[in-house]
Design a protein around this motif. Structure first.
Motif, PDB file in Angstrom:
ATOM      1  N   VAL A  68       0.841  -1.210   0.000  1.00  0.00           N
ATOM      2  CA  VAL A  68       0.000   0.000   0.000  1.00  0.00           C
ATOM      3  C   VAL A  68       0.871   1.254   0.000  1.00  0.00           C
ATOM      4  CG1 VAL A  68      -1.640   1.353   1.371  1.00  0.00           C
ATOM      5  CG2 VAL A  68      -1.999  -1.101   1.057  1.00  0.00           C
ATOM      6  N   LEU A  72       0.996   4.113  -3.054  1.00  0.00           N
ATOM      7  CA  LEU A  72       0.782   5.540  -2.796  1.00  0.00           C
ATOM      8  C   LEU A  72       2.032   6.355  -3.117  1.00  0.00           C
ATOM      9  CD1 LEU A  72      -1.165   5.438   0.599  1.00  0.00           C
ATOM     10  CD2 LEU A  72      -2.102   5.681  -1.711  1.00  0.00           C
ATOM     11  N   ILE A  93      -8.364   6.182   0.789  1.00  0.00           N
ATOM     12  CA  ILE A  93      -8.371   4.725   0.958  1.00  0.00           C
ATOM     13  C   ILE A  93      -9.572   4.305   1.787  1.00  0.00           C
ATOM     14  CG2 ILE A  93      -7.184   2.801   2.079  1.00  0.00           C
ATOM     15  CD1 ILE A  93      -4.544   4.032   1.265  1.00  0.00           C
ATOM     16  N   GLY A 121     -11.718   6.872  -5.744  1.00  0.00           N
ATOM     17  CA  GLY A 121     -10.372   7.446  -5.680  1.00  0.00           C
ATOM     18  C   GLY A 121     -10.148   8.478  -6.766  1.00  0.00           C
ATOM     19  N   ALA A 241      -4.823   5.750  -4.966  1.00  0.00           N
ATOM     20  CA  ALA A 241      -5.372   5.541  -3.625  1.00  0.00           C
ATOM     21  C   ALA A 241      -6.534   4.546  -3.689  1.00  0.00           C
ATOM     22  CB  ALA A 241      -5.832   6.871  -3.029  1.00  0.00           C
ATOM     23  N   ALA A 244      -4.941   1.221  -3.893  1.00  0.00           N
ATOM     24  CA  ALA A 244      -4.465   0.864  -2.555  1.00  0.00           C
ATOM     25  C   ALA A 244      -5.611   0.415  -1.665  1.00  0.00           C
ATOM     26  CB  ALA A 244      -3.740   2.054  -1.927  1.00  0.00           C
ATOM     27  N   ALA A 245      -6.797   0.993  -1.857  1.00  0.00           N
ATOM     28  CA  ALA A 245      -7.968   0.571  -1.091  1.00  0.00           C
ATOM     29  C   ALA A 245      -8.357  -0.862  -1.436  1.00  0.00           C
ATOM     30  CB  ALA A 245      -9.135   1.518  -1.358  1.00  0.00           C
ATOM     31  N   THR A 248      -5.889  -3.063   0.454  1.00  0.00           N
ATOM     32  CA  THR A 248      -6.170  -3.063   1.898  1.00  0.00           C
ATOM     33  C   THR A 248      -7.442  -3.839   2.208  1.00  0.00           C
ATOM     34  OG1 THR A 248      -5.121  -0.888   2.087  1.00  0.00           O
ATOM     35  CG2 THR A 248      -6.495  -1.599   3.918  1.00  0.00           C
ATOM     36  N   GLY A 260      -6.219   3.323   6.176  1.00  0.00           N
ATOM     37  CA  GLY A 260      -5.397   4.368   5.582  1.00  0.00           C
ATOM     38  C   GLY A 260      -4.961   5.478   6.515  1.00  0.00           C
TER      39      GLY A 260
END
Length: 345
Positions: A68, A72, A93, A121, A241, A244-245, A248, A260
């Protein structure tokens, strides 16, 4: 019979210029590889202090835990190269993860869930970019700080302050799956890094980014679409982002408004450790990844050595300060050695 008395061609033959690198060139190469050398040193120390660190299982954990931050950091690099900053990526996120979880609860469609998270995002990134350009704000710190608060509040409101369990199988595979000890998220990071590397080195847009960061006024006079470049950079940061979400949420099989937290600081720290300058125009994708993995390695090593959780942020802060100071020294040395190389050539 006349004998020629003309002497043979005795013109001195000059030796070809030596192609050996001069010592200033060698010094410059070492300086430019500074972040990589720092990472190697940190890995060596961690491997010495903990015999578990260099096992394949733990290295896989480091890659998964760093994914992650690395995603970012790749996008944050582009923002910082343009003399900007994006403080909203951590809250983005959380918001994207919550939107994805609620979408999954409503329709249970994998494509819609993924599109909802990426779209969230991207929307936040576009708000940042257009707010900066069209709002004529003096610095991106202001607009991204505002969207940080708004996105965090929206995530809490939509989720009711509680995490929502459940994510599609593909999202869970991306975030938590692996091939042996190699996590799928590491392949995703590699693909994104290669894509951005191609954009910044082989596409005109990439040259525009560095031109805008190096000399904004000069870029405008050169007919570079500065506003368009800025909007695209922040839109890309928001999109990353959202990616990245996905990582995660997939790893934790949930969407939570607490996801986040402080991730934006880790991303900025990774880019700075990698040698990018807040003055713009300088930084590489590879060094941003090096910075991200350095943070991941340090955190993993501290966990293996049972370092107090309250001490760990202090250590990371000290590392950032040292990295910034080393970057200042590195910049001064690089300028000096460039002058020396020019004199010798």
């Amino acid at each position: 019979m006349a004998v020629s008395t003309t002497p043979p061609d005795t013109a001195a033959k000059t030796d070809p210029p030596s192609r050996r690198p001069t010592w200033p060139s060698v010094a410059l190469a070492l300086i430019r590889t500074g972040p990589v050398l720092m990472l190697v040193a940190v890995i060596a120390v961690a491997g010495t202090l903990s015999p578990v660190f260099l096992t394949t299982r733990n290295l896989g954990n480091v890659l998964a835990q760093t994914a992650v931050i690395a995603i970012l950091a790749i996008a944050q690099l582009l923002v910082i190269v343009t003399r900007g900053i994006d403080l909203s990526v951590g809250s983005t996120i959380a918001l994207a993860a919550v939107v994805g979880a609620l979408t999954f609860e409503a329709v249970a469609s994998t494509p819609l869930v993924v599109l909802a998270m990426l779209g969230t995002g991207l929307a936040v990134g576009l708000v940042n970019g257009t707010g900066l350009v069209w709002g004529r704000l003096p610095h991106p710190f202001i607009v991204t700080l505002a969207t940080l608060s708004v996105a965090h509040g929206l995530a809490l409101w939509l989720a009711g302050g509680q995490p929502h369990r459940g994510m599609p199988d593909i999202v869970q595979q991306i975030g938590g799956g692996s091939i042996g000890w190699l996590p799928y998220s590491a392949f995703l990071v590699a693909a994104l890094a290669l894509a951005v590397l191609f954009l910044t080195t082989r596409v005109v847009w990439g040259r525009w980014i560095y031109a805008v960061g190096g000399n904004p006024e000069g870029a405008r006079r050169s007919a570079i679409p500065v506003n368009g470049v800025l909007i695209s950079v922040y839109a890309l940061s928001g999109l990353f982002a959202g990616i990245a979400a996905i990582v995660t949420s997939g790893r934790l099989n949930a969407g939570s408004p607490t996801f986040g937290e402080l991730a934006e600081l880790d991303a900025i720290a990774a880019v700075v450790i990698g040698g990018a300058s807040f003055l713009g125009g300088r930084g590489t994708v590879g060094n941003a990844l090096v910075g991200a993995f350095m943070i991941g390695v340090i955190r993993n090593a501290m966990n293996l050595m049972n370092v107090d959780a309250f001490i760990q942020p202090i250590v990371i802060g000290v590392v950032i300060l040292v990295a910034v100071e080393l970057d200042v020294v590195r910049g001064a040395l690089e300028r000096r050695f460039r002058v020396m190389r020019a004199v010798q050539s």
